[in-house]
Structure formats: structure tokens, C-alpha cells
Design a protein around this motif. Sequence first.
Motif, PDB file in Angstrom:
ATOM      1  N   GLY A   1       0.811  -1.211   0.000  1.00 33.63           N
ATOM      2  CA  GLY A   1       0.000   0.000   0.000  1.00 33.63           C
ATOM      3  C   GLY A   1       0.847   1.265   0.000  1.00 33.63           C
ATOM      4  O   GLY A   1       1.913   1.310   0.613  1.00 33.63           O
TER       5      GLY A   1
ATOM      6  N   ARG B   1       0.260   5.573   0.423  1.00 30.18           N
ATOM      7  CA  ARG B   1      -0.768   6.537   0.799  1.00 30.18           C
ATOM      8  C   ARG B   1      -0.161   7.750   1.489  1.00 30.18           C
ATOM      9  O   ARG B   1       0.997   7.725   1.922  1.00 30.18           O
ATOM     10  CB  ARG B   1      -1.762   5.890   1.771  1.00 30.18           C
TER      11      ARG B   1
ATOM     12  N   TYR C   1      -7.178   4.745  -1.221  1.00 29.17           N
ATOM     13  CA  TYR C   1      -7.309   4.078   0.079  1.00 29.17           C
ATOM     14  C   TYR C   1      -8.658   4.462   0.655  1.00 29.17           C
ATOM     15  O   TYR C   1      -9.027   5.646   0.652  1.00 29.17           O
ATOM     16  CB  TYR C   1      -6.228   4.574   1.045  1.00 29.17           C
TER      17      TYR C   1
END
Length: 381
Positions: free
Chosen positions: A50, A52, A89
Motif C-alpha cells: 500500500g 498513501r 485508500y
Amino acid sequence: MNTHASVVVIGGGVIGTSIAYHLAAAGVRDVLLVERDDLGAGSTSKAAGGVRAQFSDELNIQLGARSLEAFGRFGEEFGHDIGLHRVGYLFLLSTPEEVASFEAGVRLQNALGVPSRMIDPAEARRLSPLITTDGLRAAAFSPDDGHCTPEAVVQGYAAAARRCGARILRRTAVTGIETRGDTITGVTTTLGPITTDTVICAAGAWSRSVGAMVGVDLPVQPLRRQIAVTEAVPGLPPDLPMTIDFTTTLYFHSEGPGLLVGMSDPDERPGFATDTHDRWIPRLAGALEHRAPDILELRRTGGWAGLYEVTPDHNALIGEASSTSRFLYATGFSGHGFLQGPAVGEVVRDLYLGRVPFVDVTPLSAGRFAADAPRPEVNCV
């Protein structure tokens, strides 16, 4: 083997390779990265991938946003496809306290240029149709976030570092750091001694033992985290966001034709074990039954375990030791190291060169705990 280096970087994950690249690209000669295993073999290759900028801490927002920019141009700049999916997200929020915290976070993120926003449960389900909205009060979403392939980022940085003149030693362990008074004079390795006056610790979960070599306390604990991968999901939306049920820490995103699924395990105890087990599965199943029951019907096709490098306030340690010249460190990211790798490489380069970094990381010094000045990050799972 050349037995001298101007700077030795310990650790060949995304943080170490990013630092090595940024130093070499800035013209620093004789940069040497030493990795005890293969590149990315530690926490980086086990990360969920991920990326972000949705954080509660201003520094993490800035580090995340800067890294998102770098990930966005990675393929063009380095010629490596990192499989970047800018699908966003999505944080699912179930309590008034969570909503209030994320509302404050979104205001701060917006002030720093991050296009996050609060949305209602209905919009959250349109974005992530595998969820149910029972008990949801709101959600937070940023379209700039997403996920990519950690190993590809490591290999891209490593290749670029080599092109700029850096050297990389794989399967070579650092066994000690030599000093004269408070000055570093070299490192000892399983291939022999290397003279240097600068060491940068990017050893992730193993950083505490590296710091101890020069009497610097890096309060990092290893903690096993597990991930499961599912069979193909018919009709899986191509733009499915990284979805996080914040109350339970359940998260999932697309992984090829299937899903990558994970969550924290409060019963896990600190340690270096990375074998997989099924003790976390009942808790995972309970979270899925409540928030994404259709995923329970999918067959597990694989999975793995890796290590978080956790600090007491779940925030990174970035800085330079005051007691030993010159020992720098970038570690303890507590689950968000991969996504901050590009920006951290810039910051450590500037600390080494005596430049002013784009963001002041002084509050992330390892000394903050002795000074009773922790800096907790709330938006982590």
C-alpha cells in the motif's frame, strides 16, 4: 573486494536501496550497501504494497505525499514497472471517535495538498462493493493512494544506485562497527573489514542490534504480521481501492485476479518468527463475516508472514546520533516504511550532506523517547 567506503548503508530493503540511490545520484562516491540476505528479503518483500498519504501526523502526510509523487514517475525515471495502481485508500469508520479523528486528519491532509475527503457509507460501498455497511458511520477516501509491487521498487532503486556508482554486497552480514572514541572507523562483515567514517542503519526489524554496536538505542521491536491471498474473484472491479475496516484492522486489495487480505493480530508477541500459522484465521473470519462476508466464500490459495518494525509510538526513527559521529538511521516505520521509502531516501541524503531536507524530521529522532516526547501515529493498522 574494495575495503573502503565513504558511507556504508546497512539493509537492502526499500529504505536502504532508496538511500543508496539518492546518495550516489547526488555525487557521493564510494557508497556501499550491505545486505545480509537478498535485496528486499526482509520486511519489504512481505509488505502489502500500500502507498498513501492519509495519516494523522503532519510529517507522515508529507513523507507519504512526496513518495506518491516518486512512485508516480518511477517507471519513466528508472525504467522499472512497479505495478502502480492508483485506486485509492478507503478507511471504513464505525465509531464517533474514529470519525472525529479522521475528520481532523482530512482537514490537515487537505491543507497539505492531499485530496482526501470524508464520504458516507453508501459511497463507500459504491467504491468497494464487497463490503457491507452495517454499523458504518462514515469513511475517508483519497484517490491518489493505492498499491504497487515492493520488490520491483527495490530492484529499481538498486539498479539505479549501481548505475550511479554505488556498490551492493548481498548475503553479507555486518557483525560489528569499529570506533575510535566517538568516531566510526569501519565495519566488520562476514566478508572482512571495511573502513568508513559513516554508517546509515536501514536494517528494519534488526535495527536495534545495529544501533547497539555503537551504543545507540533504536527502540525497534519485530512483530510478525500475516497475509492471505485468495482465488480469483469473478467480476472484481479493476479500480477496487485498498479497503481498511479501521475498527478491526481488516484490509484487502486486489492481487492479480484475486485478493490480498490481512489484519493485525493482538495475540502476536514480539519476535523474529516469520513462519505462517492459522491461529489468526478465526479473528480474520469474524471480521470478514461482519464487514465483507463474500470474501469468506473464497478459497485461500497462498499467503506469507513478515515482520513489522514497531516503535513505542508507531512512528519512524529518522535522524543522526549525537553520541557517535557519523551514525545515521532510518528505521522503525511500524508498517508504513515501504510507502515512505522514496521520500526517506531524499531526507537521509540531505542529512548526510548537511542540507536542509524538504521536511524537518527532528521530531522523529530516536532520542524523543528519552525526552518523553513521543509522536504517535493514529492511522496505522
